[in-house]
Write a protein that holds these residues in place. Structure first.
Motif, PDB file in Angstrom:
ATOM      1  N   ARG A 202      25.853  -1.830 -12.844  1.00  0.00           N
ATOM      2  CA  ARG A 202      26.026  -3.281 -12.785  1.00  0.00           C
ATOM      3  C   ARG A 202      24.673  -3.996 -12.703  1.00  0.00           C
ATOM      4  O   ARG A 202      23.726  -3.482 -12.107  1.00  0.00           O
ATOM      5  N   GLY A 203      24.648  -5.212 -13.264  1.00  0.00           N
ATOM      6  CA  GLY A 203      23.423  -6.005 -13.237  1.00  0.00           C
ATOM      7  C   GLY A 203      22.946  -6.287 -11.832  1.00  0.00           C
ATOM      8  O   GLY A 203      21.760  -6.159 -11.522  1.00  0.00           O
ATOM      9  N   PHE A 221      13.973  -8.541 -20.734  1.00  0.00           N
ATOM     10  CA  PHE A 221      15.407  -8.831 -20.560  1.00  0.00           C
ATOM     11  C   PHE A 221      15.952  -9.592 -21.765  1.00  0.00           C
ATOM     12  O   PHE A 221      15.326 -10.538 -22.243  1.00  0.00           O
ATOM     13  N   THR A 222      17.108  -9.200 -22.236  1.00  0.00           N
ATOM     14  CA  THR A 222      17.859 -10.001 -23.207  1.00  0.00           C
ATOM     15  C   THR A 222      19.233 -10.240 -22.621  1.00  0.00           C
ATOM     16  O   THR A 222      19.923  -9.290 -22.228  1.00  0.00           O
TER      17      THR A 222
HETATM   18  P1  NAD Z   1      24.315 -11.275 -19.263  1.00  0.00           P
HETATM   19  O1  NAD Z   1      23.156 -12.145 -18.941  1.00  0.00           O
HETATM   20  O2  NAD Z   1      25.562 -11.457 -18.512  1.00  0.00           O
HETATM   21  O3  NAD Z   1      23.909  -9.730 -19.090  1.00  0.00           O
HETATM   22  C1  NAD Z   1      22.810  -9.156 -19.744  1.00  0.00           C
HETATM   23  C2  NAD Z   1      22.376  -7.922 -18.981  1.00  0.00           C
HETATM   24  O4  NAD Z   1      21.862  -8.329 -17.716  1.00  0.00           O
HETATM   25  C3  NAD Z   1      23.505  -6.933 -18.701  1.00  0.00           C
HETATM   26  O5  NAD Z   1      23.002  -5.621 -18.807  1.00  0.00           O
HETATM   27  C4  NAD Z   1      23.858  -7.257 -17.257  1.00  0.00           C
HETATM   28  O6  NAD Z   1      24.458  -6.182 -16.578  1.00  0.00           O
HETATM   29  C5  NAD Z   1      22.487  -7.579 -16.683  1.00  0.00           C
HETATM   30  N1  NAD Z   1      22.496  -8.378 -15.448  1.00  0.00           N
HETATM   31  C6  NAD Z   1      23.487  -9.178 -14.987  1.00  0.00           C
HETATM   32  N2  NAD Z   1      23.123  -9.722 -13.809  1.00  0.00           N
HETATM   33  C7  NAD Z   1      21.876  -9.255 -13.525  1.00  0.00           C
HETATM   34  C8  NAD Z   1      20.968  -9.458 -12.445  1.00  0.00           C
HETATM   35  N3  NAD Z   1      21.261 -10.257 -11.425  1.00  0.00           N
HETATM   36  N4  NAD Z   1      19.773  -8.823 -12.481  1.00  0.00           N
HETATM   37  C9  NAD Z   1      19.444  -8.037 -13.518  1.00  0.00           C
HETATM   38  N5  NAD Z   1      20.269  -7.799 -14.568  1.00  0.00           N
HETATM   39  C10 NAD Z   1      21.475  -8.409 -14.568  1.00  0.00           C
HETATM   40  O7  NAD Z   1      24.524 -11.447 -20.838  1.00  0.00           O
HETATM   41  P2  NAD Z   1      25.656 -10.810 -21.728  1.00  0.00           P
HETATM   42  O8  NAD Z   1      26.930 -11.528 -21.431  1.00  0.00           O
HETATM   43  O9  NAD Z   1      25.607  -9.335 -21.637  1.00  0.00           O
HETATM   44  O10 NAD Z   1      25.142 -11.227 -23.191  1.00  0.00           O
HETATM   45  C11 NAD Z   1      25.373 -12.497 -23.759  1.00  0.00           C
HETATM   46  C12 NAD Z   1      24.191 -13.424 -23.527  1.00  0.00           C
HETATM   47  O11 NAD Z   1      23.005 -12.815 -24.007  1.00  0.00           O
HETATM   48  C13 NAD Z   1      24.309 -14.729 -24.292  1.00  0.00           C
HETATM   49  O12 NAD Z   1      23.935 -15.808 -23.468  1.00  0.00           O
HETATM   50  C14 NAD Z   1      23.305 -14.576 -25.418  1.00  0.00           C
HETATM   51  O13 NAD Z   1      22.791 -15.773 -25.941  1.00  0.00           O
HETATM   52  C15 NAD Z   1      22.266 -13.749 -24.796  1.00  0.00           C
HETATM   53  N6  NAD Z   1      21.501 -13.061 -25.844  1.00  0.00           N
HETATM   54  C16 NAD Z   1      20.223 -13.446 -26.092  1.00  0.00           C
HETATM   55  C17 NAD Z   1      19.511 -12.841 -27.110  1.00  0.00           C
HETATM   56  C18 NAD Z   1      18.087 -13.221 -27.414  1.00  0.00           C
HETATM   57  O14 NAD Z   1      17.404 -12.397 -28.011  1.00  0.00           O
HETATM   58  N7  NAD Z   1      17.615 -14.375 -27.057  1.00  0.00           N
HETATM   59  C19 NAD Z   1      20.102 -11.844 -27.861  1.00  0.00           C
HETATM   60  C20 NAD Z   1      21.412 -11.474 -27.589  1.00  0.00           C
HETATM   61  C21 NAD Z   1      22.093 -12.084 -26.552  1.00  0.00           C
END
Ligand code: NAD
Length: 471
Positions: A202-203, A221-222
């Motif tokens: 989990r994140g 991070f993405t």
């Molecule tokens: P998310 O932010 O919910 O999760 C992304 C990752 O971060 C996951 O692995 C998650 O487990 C982890 N995470 C969650 N909480 C965390 C914390 N507190 N600390 C560290 N890590 C944590 O995003 P998602 O729902 O998986 O993906 C969709 C989002 O990603 C959309 O907003 C999209 O625009 C964005 N995105 C951006 C790009 C880019 O290159 N700019 C590319 C693809 C997706």
């Protein structure tokens, strides 16, 4: 593909059973059915992975350019060897239409891009009488989302390794099957132990352990803007090197001289890419006031080129949303659009006819949208596009830039000089003119779309510290 429990993570060159015991369900988004489970790692596992990456760092950071290129070639070949398996997993676990072969080919391209970047990269430069040395920043935490799992892991690992950094990958827990196959490929590439570790969890658990960890000086991070901001705060204690690739609400500006028969489908394509689950999706289609009726007619006609359906059908362009949560999120935006006065041209709330199972939404096109409406301001992350009108070029630029985001923009025009002039006024990290694309050009956002750049030399620099030696 029958799924059992994925019960290993990858630490110090070995697949090991995690200390964490929580089981997390994996779904097939096309049916909504559970297809397996993943056993999630916890803080203890993350600590072990960081320790392994730290032990591997002295040797890896001392490798030559040739050694790193060799390693990237092996990784590339290992991913190519698992191409079909990865495509199948992307379809079953994520709902990627079979025609989206780029889901895996882009990952192969990430290795190619980093190999060519590394071949030409100057790690040592002269500035006046000083020698400037670009040195690996150290153990890097790579945190990825679910919407293009294979590519994000490949790109971040390739860049970190090219820089001489060792890594702990924290992929989305929703992409565990794809991650497992990628990890097998990484293992087959025969890198020194501990150079790449993969910890699915989990994140708030694994992610937070990485972002707070004193031995992890870099996070790439993405993901969403909200989580990006949490990571920014969590990383402050150790002033980490950060790249944050976040959300978007990208404009597609169709200039008044554009050939609408080409530009409008081009704009729809940019909006529906990856079933609308793309950070770069062009979701605000800006058309000149005087040509809006013509643009609408063409758009409605071309909507049939974006059929929603079973991802295993080669005709399908738009697959299901990744999860029930994502499905509900998209529905709520469609309702909100109607409530705020936008007009549905095609699509609407609910499931498409004949697709009552799974997380399918109706590809939706709104007209009469103004830039203050919620559907024009917030990232929907689904196949829901809006048509907005503008008076003149200045007004188009003003609307395009009136957004908290600034990840991508698209400009369509018959006059490439004019399009470039408009592009140079846009607050966006990437602008594509008439569909132009260059994979190794820098990628990243202005404003709430993020910090830093990925891909090519700019991406590589993100994993390097700079040391000036003055004699
Ligand atoms: P998310 O932010 O919910 O999760 C992304 C990752 O971060 C996951 O692995 C998650 O487990 C982890 N995470 C969650 N909480 C965390 C914390 N507190 N600390 C560290 N890590 C944590 O995003 P998602 O729902 O998986 O993906 C969709 C989002 O990603 C959309 O907003 C999209 O625009 C964005 N995105 C951006 C790009 C880019 O290159 N700019 C590319 C693809 C997706």
């Amino acid at each position: 593909m029958e799924q059992a429990v994925i019960d290993t993570i990858y630490v110090d060159g070995e697949f090991v059973i995690p200390h964490g015991t929580e089981l997390f369900d994996l779904h097939n988004p096309a049916s909504g059915k559970v297809i397996g489970q993943v056993r999630l790692a916890d803080e203890v596992d993350t600590e072990l992975a960081v320790a392994a990456a730290k032990r591997a760092l002295p040797e890896w950071s001392a490798t030559s350019r040739e050694d790193r290129i060799d390693a990237l070639r092996r990784l590339r070949e290992a991913v190519v060897a698992r191409r079909e398996e990865l495509l199948e997993a992307s379809r079953i676990e994520y709902g990627a239409p079979v025609r989206n072969e780029w889901m895996v080919d882009s990952a192969v391209g990430a290795f190619d891009g980093m190999i060519s970047t590394l071949e030409a990269f100057a790690f040592v430069r002269e500035v006046g009488s000083a020698t400037v040395e670009m040195v690996p920043v150290g153990v890097s935490g790579l945190i990825t989302p679910w919407n293009s799992n294979v590519f994000f892991i490949a790109d971040k690992v390739a860049t970190a390794l090219a820089a001489g950094c060792t890594t702990v990958v924290k992929p989305s827990e929703m992409s565990a099957t794809q991650t497992q196959i990628m990890t097998q490929a990484i293992h087959e590439a025969d890198l020194p132990r501990g150079v790449v570790n993969v910890v699915t969890g989990r994140g708030e658990v694994v992610g937070t352990t990485l972002t707070r960890h004193p031995d992890v000086p870099r996070i790439s991070f993405t993901g969403s803007t909200g989580v990006g901001k949490v990571i920014f705060r969590e990383s402050a204690e150790h002033l980490k090197s950060l790249t944050l690739e976040l959300g978007g609400k990208s404009p597609s500006i169709i200039l008044d001289d554009a050939d609408l028969e080409a530009a409008v489908p081009g704009a729809l394509f940019s909006g529906f890419v990856n079933s609308g689950q793309a950070c770069v999706a062009g979701t605000r289609i800006l058309v000149p006031e005087g040509r809006v009726e013509e643009a609408i007619e063409i758009a409605v006609k071309h909507m049939s080129e974006f059929p929603v359906g079973d991802p295993s059908d080669p005709a399908t362009v738009i697959g299901p949303m990744v999860s029930e949560r994502q499905w509900e999120r998209v529905q709520s935006y469609i309702h909100r659009g109607v409530e705020e006065g936008a007009r549905i041209l095609v699509g609407g709330a609910g499931r498409p006819e004949g697709l009552q199972d799974g997380y399918f939404v109706r590809p939706t096109l709104f007209a009469d949208v103004t830039n203050d409406m919620t559907i024009a301001r917030e990232e929907i992350f689904g196949p829901v596009l809006s048509i907005l009108t503008y008076r003149d070029e200045d007004h188009a630029v003003e609307i395009a830039n009136d957004s908290e985001f600034g990840l991508h923009a698209y400009v369509f025009s018959a006059d490439s000089e004019r399009a470039h002039r408009v592009a140079s006024r846009l607050q966006a990290g990437r602008v594509s003119i008439n569909g132009g694309y260059e994979p190794i050009s820098p990628f990243g956002g202005f404003k709430n779309s993020g910090i830093g750049r990925e891909y090519g030399a700019y991406g590589l620099e993100g994993f390097l510290e700079v040391r000036s030696v003055m004699k």
